[in-house]
Design an enzyme around this catalytic site. Structure first.
Site, PDB file in Angstrom:
ATOM      1  CE1 TYR A  80      -3.109  -2.954   0.181  1.00  0.00           C
ATOM      2  CE2 TYR A  80      -3.478  -2.518   2.505  1.00  0.00           C
ATOM      3  CZ  TYR A  80      -3.738  -3.256   1.373  1.00  0.00           C
ATOM      4  OH  TYR A  80      -4.629  -4.297   1.427  1.00  0.00           O
ATOM      5  CG  PHE A 229     -13.296  -3.654  -1.674  1.00  0.00           C
ATOM      6  CD1 PHE A 229     -12.343  -2.739  -1.232  1.00  0.00           C
ATOM      7  CD2 PHE A 229     -13.137  -4.176  -2.960  1.00  0.00           C
ATOM      8  CE1 PHE A 229     -11.258  -2.375  -2.027  1.00  0.00           C
ATOM      9  CE2 PHE A 229     -12.062  -3.817  -3.770  1.00  0.00           C
ATOM     10  CZ  PHE A 229     -11.121  -2.925  -3.292  1.00  0.00           C
ATOM     11  N   PRO A 230     -15.707  -3.918   2.726  1.00  0.00           N
ATOM     12  CG  PRO A 230     -15.312  -3.297   4.954  1.00  0.00           C
ATOM     13  CD  PRO A 230     -14.598  -3.633   3.673  1.00  0.00           C
ATOM     14  CG  LEU A 231     -17.815   0.455   4.599  1.00  0.00           C
ATOM     15  CD1 LEU A 231     -17.197   1.725   5.193  1.00  0.00           C
ATOM     16  CD2 LEU A 231     -19.207   0.230   5.188  1.00  0.00           C
ATOM     17  N   GLY A 233     -15.608  -0.494  -1.050  1.00  0.00           N
ATOM     18  CA  GLY A 233     -14.277  -0.112  -1.526  1.00  0.00           C
ATOM     19  C   GLY A 233     -14.304   1.164  -2.332  1.00  0.00           C
ATOM     20  CG  PHE A 234     -11.279   1.886  -5.046  1.00  0.00           C
ATOM     21  CD1 PHE A 234     -10.524   2.961  -4.594  1.00  0.00           C
ATOM     22  CD2 PHE A 234     -10.714   0.617  -4.994  1.00  0.00           C
ATOM     23  CE1 PHE A 234      -9.230   2.778  -4.120  1.00  0.00           C
ATOM     24  CE2 PHE A 234      -9.423   0.423  -4.529  1.00  0.00           C
ATOM     25  CZ  PHE A 234      -8.683   1.505  -4.093  1.00  0.00           C
ATOM     26  CB  THR A 235     -17.811   1.330  -6.574  1.00  0.00           C
ATOM     27  OG1 THR A 235     -17.520  -0.037  -6.300  1.00  0.00           O
ATOM     28  CG2 THR A 235     -17.116   1.738  -7.840  1.00  0.00           C
ATOM     29  N   PRO A 236     -18.506   2.945  -3.346  1.00  0.00           N
ATOM     30  CG  PRO A 236     -18.269   4.930  -2.176  1.00  0.00           C
ATOM     31  CD  PRO A 236     -17.997   4.302  -3.508  1.00  0.00           C
ATOM     32  CG  LEU A 237     -21.796  -1.417  -0.045  1.00  0.00           C
ATOM     33  CD1 LEU A 237     -22.058  -1.951   1.357  1.00  0.00           C
ATOM     34  CD2 LEU A 237     -22.084  -2.481  -1.108  1.00  0.00           C
TER      35      LEU A 237
HETATM   36  N1  LIG Z   1      -6.831  -8.606   0.523  1.00  0.00           N
HETATM   37  C1  LIG Z   1      -7.011  -7.763  -0.465  1.00  0.00           C
HETATM   38  O1  LIG Z   1      -6.749  -8.074  -1.624  1.00  0.00           O
HETATM   39  C2  LIG Z   1      -7.600  -6.420  -0.147  1.00  0.00           C
HETATM   40  C3  LIG Z   1      -8.104  -5.627  -1.190  1.00  0.00           C
HETATM   41  C4  LIG Z   1      -8.663  -4.411  -0.854  1.00  0.00           C
HETATM   42  C5  LIG Z   1      -8.709  -3.978   0.459  1.00  0.00           C
HETATM   43  N2  LIG Z   1      -8.202  -4.763   1.455  1.00  0.00           N
HETATM   44  C6  LIG Z   1      -8.279  -4.350   2.879  1.00  0.00           C
HETATM   45  O2  LIG Z   1      -9.626  -4.051   3.170  1.00  0.00           O
HETATM   46  C7  LIG Z   1      -9.711  -2.801   3.853  1.00  0.00           C
HETATM   47  C8  LIG Z   1     -11.049  -2.150   3.576  1.00  0.00           C
HETATM   48  O3  LIG Z   1     -11.171  -1.833   2.214  1.00  0.00           O
HETATM   49  P1  LIG Z   1     -11.313  -0.339   1.670  1.00  0.00           P
HETATM   50  O4  LIG Z   1     -10.889   0.640   2.690  1.00  0.00           O
HETATM   51  O5  LIG Z   1     -10.654  -0.287   0.355  1.00  0.00           O
HETATM   52  O6  LIG Z   1     -12.863  -0.240   1.379  1.00  0.00           O
HETATM   53  P2  LIG Z   1     -14.143  -0.035   2.322  1.00  0.00           P
HETATM   54  O7  LIG Z   1     -13.808  -0.217   3.755  1.00  0.00           O
HETATM   55  O8  LIG Z   1     -15.210  -0.862   1.725  1.00  0.00           O
HETATM   56  O9  LIG Z   1     -14.523   1.464   2.017  1.00  0.00           O
HETATM   57  C9  LIG Z   1     -13.674   2.529   2.323  1.00  0.00           C
HETATM   58  C10 LIG Z   1     -14.306   3.769   1.731  1.00  0.00           C
HETATM   59  O10 LIG Z   1     -15.526   4.035   2.428  1.00  0.00           O
HETATM   60  C11 LIG Z   1     -15.554   5.387   2.796  1.00  0.00           C
HETATM   61  N3  LIG Z   1     -16.230   5.507   4.096  1.00  0.00           N
HETATM   62  C12 LIG Z   1     -15.930   4.892   5.267  1.00  0.00           C
HETATM   63  N4  LIG Z   1     -16.801   5.236   6.237  1.00  0.00           N
HETATM   64  C13 LIG Z   1     -17.669   6.110   5.671  1.00  0.00           C
HETATM   65  C14 LIG Z   1     -18.792   6.830   6.162  1.00  0.00           C
HETATM   66  N5  LIG Z   1     -19.184   6.725   7.434  1.00  0.00           N
HETATM   67  N6  LIG Z   1     -19.455   7.638   5.304  1.00  0.00           N
HETATM   68  C15 LIG Z   1     -19.057   7.756   4.005  1.00  0.00           C
HETATM   69  N7  LIG Z   1     -18.001   7.099   3.485  1.00  0.00           N
HETATM   70  C16 LIG Z   1     -17.310   6.275   4.314  1.00  0.00           C
HETATM   71  C17 LIG Z   1     -14.115   5.822   2.909  1.00  0.00           C
HETATM   72  O11 LIG Z   1     -14.018   7.200   2.617  1.00  0.00           O
HETATM   73  P3  LIG Z   1     -13.489   8.251   3.727  1.00  0.00           P
HETATM   74  O12 LIG Z   1     -12.008   8.082   3.752  1.00  0.00           O
HETATM   75  O13 LIG Z   1     -13.950   9.552   3.200  1.00  0.00           O
HETATM   76  O14 LIG Z   1     -14.150   7.888   5.030  1.00  0.00           O
HETATM   77  C18 LIG Z   1     -13.423   4.978   1.850  1.00  0.00           C
HETATM   78  O15 LIG Z   1     -13.434   5.650   0.608  1.00  0.00           O
HETATM   79  C19 LIG Z   1      -8.531  -2.026   3.293  1.00  0.00           C
HETATM   80  O16 LIG Z   1      -8.161  -0.967   4.124  1.00  0.00           O
HETATM   81  C20 LIG Z   1      -7.472  -3.102   3.196  1.00  0.00           C
HETATM   82  O17 LIG Z   1      -6.832  -3.200   4.442  1.00  0.00           O
HETATM   83  C21 LIG Z   1      -7.656  -5.979   1.165  1.00  0.00           C
END
Ligand SMILES: NC(=O)c1ccc[n+]([C@@H]2O[C@H](COP(=O)([O-])OP(=O)(O)OC[C@H]3O[C@@H](n4cnc5c(N)ncnc54)[C@H](OP(=O)(O)O)[C@@H]3O)[C@@H](O)[C@H]2O)c1
Length: 304
Positions: A80, A229-231, A233-237
């Site tokens: 990262y 990507f619980p939320l 990821g790059f394309t918010p739910l």
């Molecule tokens: N194993 C793998 O291949 C792999 C791949 C991808 C990711 N991961 C891991 O999974 C973790 C989670 O994935 P992710 O961070 O990419 O995606 P995510 O948790 O699904 O979503 C993160 C996004 O949601 C937004 N968000 C969070 N809380 C919010 C809220 N209350 N209101 C509005 N927007 C909100 C964040 O924006 P803001 O910053 O504006 O809050 C960010 O853009 C990563 O950090 C990484 O450690 C692993």
């Protein structure tokens, strides 16, 4: 966790919420107790996970806030940035609190275009493990996931040579526990035949439910499932059903998505990402939401 430069750890004080009161309680990864509500550090790096963050001070503040509110599970990778999030974690939190467990992953690197080329030869994996130890300033990595597949998702194929390499590094005492990421169910089974695994980290959320059967199987085995990507990821739910449940519950859609995951299975651990302390607090506050049977039925329909 064993740290370079001595084993002194900050007993960082916890404000407000604590480990026992975070939504979802705790889970045990091997011999490590972690809060089910964790934190994913990936998006603290620059755009598309390349380069430094626009707001370095803000990124450090989010990491410190995560630990201050009682989170004991942070997910990262030296890919990262590359090296950016590990260095932010070290700067924000080293010497680490005794209770904090940092989970990293190996198996991919970065190219200059921001791609994620596979790097799973034994020599690649050994180098990545040593790079993570160095950048996080640790003597032992608590949990290392072998990242499989590619940016499109899991790909079939044997993981034996790569996973045996990590199992050897574990035998040598450089890694405490192992997991797999972006893996097919068959690869999970293959890994379990080589060495014990404590978690599987795959893409999963309300709208992306390919792993429903795998989650149930892992729950029976006592293995954690950690959705990335619980939320979204790059394309918010986004879904009208999710918005309707959120409005009825007076919660945000993101909180409802996290509450649903905690409710989905006891072996699910959350690692939502955010670069905002306000979102972090909002997500923790909302993830404990109780969902009615009707809400759950409506939310279940999103992924079908
Ligand atoms: N194993 C793998 O291949 C792999 C791949 C991808 C990711 N991961 C891991 O999974 C973790 C989670 O994935 P992710 O961070 O990419 O995606 P995510 O948790 O699904 O979503 C993160 C996004 O949601 C937004 N968000 C969070 N809380 C919010 C809220 N209350 N209101 C509005 N927007 C909100 C964040 O924006 P803001 O910053 O504006 O809050 C960010 O853009 C990563 O950090 C990484 O450690 C692993």
């Amino acid at each position: 966790m064993l740290m370079q430069g001595g084993s002194r750890r900050h007993p960082r004080t916890t404000k407000g919420t604590t480990m026992s009161t975070l939504p979802g309680g705790t889970w045990t990864l091997g011999d490590l107790t972690v809060t089910r509500f964790g934190y994913g550090a990936m998006q603290l790096a620059g755009p598309w996970v390349m380069g430094p963050p626009a707001d370095r001070g803000g990124a450090l503040a989010v990491l410190r806030e995560a630990v201050d509110v009682g989170i004991t599970h942070i997910d990262t990778s030296d890919a990262y940035g590359p090296r950016v999030t590990n260095e932010l974690i070290r700067e924000a939190l080293h010497p680490y609190p005794e209770s904090l467990h940092i989970v990293t992953k190996v198996g991919a690197t970065r190219d200059h275009q921001g791609g994620w080329p596979t790097a799973r030869r034994p020599e690649d994996l050994r180098r990545q493990v040593h790079d993570n130890l160095k950048s996080l300033r640790l003597d032992v990595l608590d949990l290392v996931n072998l990242r499989l597949g590619d940016a499109e998702g899991p790909r079939p194929g044997s993981l034996a040579e790569a996973f045996e390499t990590l199992a050897e590094l574990r035998q040598q005492g450089l890694i405490r526990h192992l997991g797999v990421s972006n893996a097919t169910a068959e690869q999970v089974t293959e890994a379990q035949g080589i060495a014990p695994i404590v978690c599987v980290q795959n893409m999963y959320n309300l709208a992306h439910r390919h792993d429903d059967d795998l989650i149930d199987r892992l729950a029976t085995d006592g293995v954690a499932y950690v959705p990335f990507f619980p939320l979204g990821g790059f394309t918010p739910l986004q879904s009208s059903a999710l918005s309707a449940v959120a409005a009825r519950s007076e919660a945000t859609p993101m909180s409802v998505a996290l509450a649903w995951l905690l409710r989905r299975s006891p072996n699910i651990l959350l690692i939502p990402g955010t670069s905002s302390t306000a979102h972090l607090r909002e997500n923790i506050a909302g993830a404990g939401l109780s969902l009615s049977h009707e809400d759950l039925a409506n939310l279940d329909d999103i992924g079908r």
